[in-house]
Design an enzyme around this catalytic site. Structure first.
Site, PDB file in Angstrom:
ATOM      1  N   ASP A 363       4.344   6.227 -10.414  1.00  0.00           N
ATOM      2  CA  ASP A 363       3.471   6.538  -9.055  1.00  0.00           C
ATOM      3  C   ASP A 363       3.044   7.904  -9.183  1.00  0.00           C
ATOM      4  O   ASP A 363       3.761   8.823 -10.109  1.00  0.00           O
ATOM      5  CB  ASP A 363       4.382   6.347  -7.919  1.00  0.00           C
ATOM      6  CG  ASP A 363       3.562   6.877  -6.812  1.00  0.00           C
ATOM      7  OD1 ASP A 363       2.468   6.386  -6.496  1.00  0.00           O
ATOM      8  OD2 ASP A 363       4.239   7.911  -5.790  1.00  0.00           O
ATOM      9  N   ASP A 557       8.533   7.323  -5.509  1.00  0.00           N
ATOM     10  CA  ASP A 557       9.161   8.001  -4.184  1.00  0.00           C
ATOM     11  C   ASP A 557       8.861   7.766  -2.982  1.00  0.00           C
ATOM     12  O   ASP A 557       9.381   8.021  -1.725  1.00  0.00           O
ATOM     13  CB  ASP A 557       9.165   9.517  -4.549  1.00  0.00           C
ATOM     14  CG  ASP A 557       7.667  10.054  -4.005  1.00  0.00           C
ATOM     15  OD1 ASP A 557       6.643   9.377  -4.310  1.00  0.00           O
ATOM     16  OD2 ASP A 557       7.521  11.075  -3.351  1.00  0.00           O
TER      17      ASP A 557
END
Length: 662
Positions: A363, A557
């Site tokens: 990500d 996250d």
């Protein structure tokens, strides 16, 4: 390990009725094994003292006439109370011919225990104490294993806690507050600055910026106006919004994310079945050998006592108590090493799977980047310090994260006086400073105020091509500078990617950003593949598609990363991210550093090597000693010592893992 997992499911099913739903089932399992372990050793330590003092040193702490009865009494709760689920599952395996680790443990402990009863009739010697020791070792191994797997299953609860509890809605001319579960489609909700938006909806009145980071993971707030869609549980920042509810309950975005997490969690299974594959062959083989040994000795010697003794020795030496410690001990050492370096191995399955990983997906926001906007570049027609002084003096009245980035860059102790300050929603700010009218914002704001950008077009294009959010500063309708704001890359991201590329991993960045911004970041860190413009709910689908080409690890996250973390073969969560992402990860990088990914791979492979070595040693003593036992040359007490030695070997070998450099 399929068989081991099925065994765990059976054990958990015994507790499910009494389990409180507010407590994750895995936590309940840890507590259960802890209690069994403590109580097992309370009874087993006296057994060991009585047995060893007499049989090794010739010292009788209890009169010999009572010793067998005492050992039977002490061993009974260890074997048949604290080891009840193991005994039940193992015996079921014997009758259904579905053999697992419990089968041999169950049969070995029961036969060893029964020798104590038979010893009263002079048929065989007493080995009932051995039964208690075997089960105590086994329960200890199961407890350590449950700890190593980590406390999972909290992500759903944490996701549910994110939602707003109440909503203020308009009823006629009144504003009333109701529980969010009572909100209906079509209700108009009032959301003030700092409040959570109760449910998904469309803005019918008002302008504001909305912090969607808890859902999207993206750091910059999104400007919203009439007609814009908003997501339930996101936070309104600086304006009053009137939101018409469009989705409620299970139809909301947050509910959909929860559903995806549950789906991915339910379909993810371990791929390594090494121990159970060996056990599935080993257990029935030992049973056959034991029966044949008993028959042969009885036939050739016509001494049933001797035959029983020899066959018991075979079963005792074959009881793989070390096997119960092989995996969790290595995991415990590996987990401890990782914890010191900020790498938390939450699920043992990740150790098994990591060595097969070929593709690593990252990500962007909060993973590769810091997750907060920073001033990355300046262009000024005046002194740079003056530009920052003007901009930060204005922006200190704004709550926008871009404003905070400019203020942090300027680091002023004293600001200039600003009058007539006004926030222009979605565009920028304006005010007067002395005699000068200051306007700060985007291109649209400059065009509306007829401020010429002709001489700055190349600079603006250059900033935008680098993926910066452009903030233009003007004084009295003249541009005096341009500030480029972007989410800065973490210091070690490029180094981590270089190491992974050298090792031959296929690295991919996935983000909801536009392709131009995404490729700029990817080029900076050395990632060649980019998947841009991905909706939060589609990340797990992208992971699933890539899994057709090899085993996938996902590093993220945000809450939106939770389904992808679960869908991936190994989920690596950044410890600086959301609690939900962390709870969804198989491995957690506490420091939020991407070099931790490289370290986690090295540690995982090293730990898995130790697990394989431990499994070898867990069987090695047994395999060597079984022929000796069959020949009647191995006393069951010696067999017990051999088992203890195999356990010691496993523990020592696991601790040699500490020499690994990561």
């Amino acid at each position: 390990m399929k068989m081991e997992e099925m065994g765990r499911e059976h054990e958990q099913s015994m507790e499910i009725n009494s389990h409180h739903h507010s407590e994750p089932l895995e936590d309940s399992e840890i507590k259960s094994w802890f209690k069994r372990t403590v109580w097992s050793w309370i009874f087993t330590i006296p057994i060991a003292i009585f047995m060893l003092s007499q049989r090794l040193f010739g010292i009788s702490l209890i009169p010999e006439n009572y010793l067998v009865a005492v050992l039977l009494i002490l061993a009974f709760p260890v074997v048949f109370v604290f080891g009840f689920d193991t005994i039940k599952g193992g015996l079921r395996g014997l009758f259904t011919f579905y053999f697992n680790m419990d089968s041999l443990i169950a049969l070995g402990t029961i036969v060893a225990y029964l020798t104590g009863i038979f010893s009263f009739f002079g048929i065989v010697d007493d080995y009932s104490g051995v039964a208690g020791m075997i089960m105590a070792f086994f329960t200890t191994g199961k407890y350590v294993e449950s700890l190593a797997r980590g406390r999972a299953g909290r992500e759903i609860k944490k996701l549910l806690e994110l939602g707003a509890k109440n909503a203020k809605i308009i009823k006629g001319k009144e504003e009333i507050e109701i529980p969010v579960i009572e909100v209906k489609v079509g209700d108009v909700m009032i959301v003030r600055p700092g409040e959570k938006i109760p449910t998904d909806g469309t803005i019918v009145k008002g302008y504001s910026s909305v912090d969607e980071s808890m859902i999207t993971g993206e750091s910059l707030p999104v400007d919203k106006k009439v007609g814009s869609n908003v997501i339930g549980s996101t936070v309104n920042q600086d304006g009053v919004l009137y939101v018409k509810a469009t989705k409620v309950g299970k139809d909301t975005f947050l509910a959909h994310i929860i559903e995806l997490v549950e789906e991915a969690q339910g379909t993810k299974i371990p791929i390594q079945k090494l121990a159970d594959k060996i056990t599935s062959i080993f257990v029935p083989s030992i049973l056959v050998i034991s029966i044949l040994t008993f028959g042969a000795w009885w036939f050739f010697t016509n001494d049933i006592s001797r035959a029983v003794g020899v066959s018991v020795a075979v079963l005792v030496i074959a009881c793989p108590c070390a096997l119960g410690l092989a995996t969790p001990t290595a995991l415990m050492v590996g987990s401890g090493m990782g914890a010191k370096r900020g790498i938390l191995i939450r699920k043992g399955e990740a150790i098994q799977t990591m060595k097969e990983i070929k593709i690593i997906i990252f990500d962007k926001t909060g993973t590769i980047t810091k997750g907060r906007p920073e001033v990355r570049k300046l262009y000024s027609t005046v002194k740079e310090s003056y530009l920052l002084e003007i901009a930060s003096s204005m922006e200190r009245f704004s709550e926008h994260s871009i404003a905070k980035a400019i203020i942090e860059k300027a680091k002023l102790k004293k600001f200039r006086e600003v009058k007539n300050f006004r926030v222009l929603r979605g565009k920028g700010v304006e005010g007067t400073m002395g005699k000068n009218r200051i306007i700060i914002g985007n291109k649209l704001l400059m065009n509306e105020n007829k401020i010429s950008l002709k001489d700055f077009e190349d600079k603006l294009d250059n900033f935008e091509n680098q993926g910066y959010t452009v903030v233009i500063v003007s004084s009295d309708k003249k541009v005096i500078g341009i500030i480029g704001v972007a989410d800065n890359i973490k210091e070690d991201s490029a180094r981590a990617m270089a190491l992974l590329n050298v090792k031959g991993y296929r690295t991919i960045m996935i983000t909801g950003d536009n392709e131009r911004t995404a490729k700029t970041i990817a080029n900076e860190v050395g990632i060649k593949e980019v998947i841009a413009n991905v909706l939060p709910e589609d990340k797990a689908k992208k992971v699933e598609e890539l899994q057709k080409h090899g085993m996938v690890a996902f590093v993220g996250d945000g809450i939106n990363d939770a389904p992808a973390l679960k869908q991936s073969n190994v989920g690596i969560a950044m410890g600086t991210g959301t609690d939900v992402a962390i709870e969804s990860g198989d491995i957690v990088l506490v420091k939020g550093s991407l070099t931790g990914v490289v370290q986690a791979i090295i540690l995982s492979k090293a730990t898995f090597r130790k697990i394989k070595q431990n499994l070898f040693w867990a069987f090695a003593y047994n395999t060597i000693a079984i022929p000796v036992a069959v020949l009647g040359l191995l006393h069951p007490v010696i067999a017990e010592i051999a088992m203890a030695l195999s356990s010691i070997t496993v523990v020592v070998n696991a601790n040699l893992l500490r020499r690994q450099t990561i």
